[in-house]
Scaffold this motif. Structure first.
Motif, short mmCIF file in Angstrom:
data_model
loop_
_atom_site.label_atom_id
_atom_site.label_comp_id
_atom_site.label_asym_id
_atom_site.label_seq_id
_atom_site.Cartn_x
_atom_site.Cartn_y
_atom_site.Cartn_z
N MET A 36 0.84 -1.18 0.00
CA MET A 36 0.00 0.00 0.00
C MET A 36 0.89 1.24 0.00
O MET A 36 1.86 1.32 0.73
CB MET A 36 -0.92 -0.01 1.21
CG MET A 36 -1.85 1.14 1.27
SD MET A 36 -3.09 0.83 2.53
CE MET A 36 -4.27 2.03 2.04
N LYS A 37 0.52 2.20 -0.82
CA LYS A 37 1.30 3.42 -0.92
C LYS A 37 1.07 4.31 0.30
O LYS A 37 -0.02 4.36 0.86
CB LYS A 37 0.90 4.21 -2.17
CG LYS A 37 1.31 3.57 -3.44
CD LYS A 37 0.93 4.46 -4.60
CE LYS A 37 1.36 3.82 -5.91
NZ LYS A 37 1.05 4.67 -7.05
N LYS A 38 2.11 5.03 0.66
CA LYS A 38 2.01 5.98 1.75
C LYS A 38 1.23 7.21 1.26
O LYS A 38 1.43 7.67 0.13
CB LYS A 38 3.42 6.40 2.19
CG LYS A 38 3.43 7.32 3.37
CD LYS A 38 4.85 7.67 3.78
CE LYS A 38 4.80 8.69 4.89
NZ LYS A 38 6.10 9.22 5.21
N ILE A 39 0.35 7.73 2.09
CA ILE A 39 -0.45 8.90 1.71
C ILE A 39 0.47 10.12 1.62
O ILE A 39 1.26 10.39 2.52
CB ILE A 39 -1.58 9.16 2.73
CG1 ILE A 39 -2.59 8.02 2.69
CG2 ILE A 39 -2.27 10.48 2.44
CD1 ILE A 39 -3.70 8.14 3.68
N LYS A 40 0.35 10.82 0.51
CA LYS A 40 1.09 12.07 0.31
C LYS A 40 0.20 13.19 0.83
O LYS A 40 -0.64 13.72 0.10
CB LYS A 40 1.44 12.23 -1.16
CG LYS A 40 2.31 11.09 -1.67
CD LYS A 40 2.55 11.18 -3.16
CE LYS A 40 3.40 10.00 -3.59
NZ LYS A 40 3.66 10.01 -5.02
N ILE A 41 0.42 13.54 2.10
CA ILE A 41 -0.49 14.43 2.83
C ILE A 41 -0.77 15.76 2.11
O ILE A 41 -1.93 16.11 1.94
CB ILE A 41 0.03 14.69 4.27
CG1 ILE A 41 0.11 13.37 5.04
CG2 ILE A 41 -0.84 15.71 5.00
CD1 ILE A 41 -1.21 12.71 5.35
N PRO A 42 0.25 16.52 1.67
CA PRO A 42 -0.07 17.81 1.03
C PRO A 42 -0.94 17.65 -0.23
O PRO A 42 -1.90 18.41 -0.43
CB PRO A 42 1.29 18.40 0.67
CG PRO A 42 2.27 17.70 1.55
CD PRO A 42 1.70 16.33 1.79
N ILE A 43 -0.64 16.65 -1.05
CA ILE A 43 -1.43 16.42 -2.26
C ILE A 43 -2.83 15.95 -1.88
O ILE A 43 -3.83 16.42 -2.45
CB ILE A 43 -0.74 15.38 -3.18
CG1 ILE A 43 0.58 15.93 -3.69
CG2 ILE A 43 -1.64 14.98 -4.34
CD1 ILE A 43 1.46 14.90 -4.38
N PHE A 44 -2.91 15.06 -0.91
CA PHE A 44 -4.20 14.55 -0.45
C PHE A 44 -5.09 15.70 0.04
O PHE A 44 -6.24 15.83 -0.40
CB PHE A 44 -3.98 13.52 0.66
CG PHE A 44 -5.24 12.97 1.25
CD1 PHE A 44 -5.96 11.99 0.58
CD2 PHE A 44 -5.71 13.44 2.48
CE1 PHE A 44 -7.13 11.48 1.12
CE2 PHE A 44 -6.88 12.93 3.02
CZ PHE A 44 -7.59 11.96 2.34
N VAL A 45 -4.56 16.53 0.92
CA VAL A 45 -5.34 17.63 1.48
C VAL A 45 -5.77 18.59 0.37
O VAL A 45 -6.94 19.00 0.31
CB VAL A 45 -4.54 18.38 2.58
CG1 VAL A 45 -5.22 19.67 2.99
CG2 VAL A 45 -4.34 17.46 3.79
#
Length: 157
Positions: free
Chosen positions: A1-10
């Protein structure tokens, strides 16, 4: 599972919410007429729209995130279609509520439905979760088209 890319996600989660809020703000005067206008059967109360759009925008944002982090070569076209439909969504409120051009809003919504359908199809090919997250949006736009056409037909009588 890929790690969430927080800035892009938000960013991708709040992007459709911000676009929806700006559109709602710009058409707020016109939206107040919803309570008094003739509406077709099955028209929900005004508060339903805010709740539905908030949920749909969150789902759309999540779907776009899955597309952006994918490694598909088609993700740029899919994301371009997504941005196009967001822009069209923004404009529809102005056409319907501010300008009260119900027939144009109907035609706009039909074209927007086609773009969203193609976008959803592309999303589904890239990431099945993304495609599934967009399905409620297509269903809601179908219902919105019914309401829009009903408002138009009632306005010409």
């Amino acid at each position: 599972m890929k790690k969430i890319k927080i800035p892009i996600f938000v960013f991708l989660i709040i992007l459709p919410l911000i676009i929806g809020m700006i559109s709602a703000f710009l058409s707020s005067r016109g939206m107040s007429m919803y309570e008094t206008m003739d509406k077709p059967p099955l028209s929900p109360p005004a508060w339903v729209f805010s709740a539905a759009w908030t949920i749909l925008y969150l789902m759309m944002g999540l779907a776009s995130y899955f597309i952006i982090i994918s490694e598909s070569y088609d993700k740029h076209l899919a994301f371009d279609l997504y941005i196009l439909q967001l822009a069209m969504n923004f404009c529809w409120s102005l056409i319907f509520f501010n300008w009260k051009m119900y027939m144009l809003a109907c035609l706009w919504l039909i074209f927007m439905w086609v773009i969203v359908f193609i976008c959803t199809y592309k999303f589904f090919l890239i990431d099945k979760r993304s495609g599934l997250l967009m399905v409620p949006y297509i269903l809601w736009l179908t219902f919105a088209l019914y309401l829009n056409m009903g408002a138009y037909l009632l306005s010409i009588n």
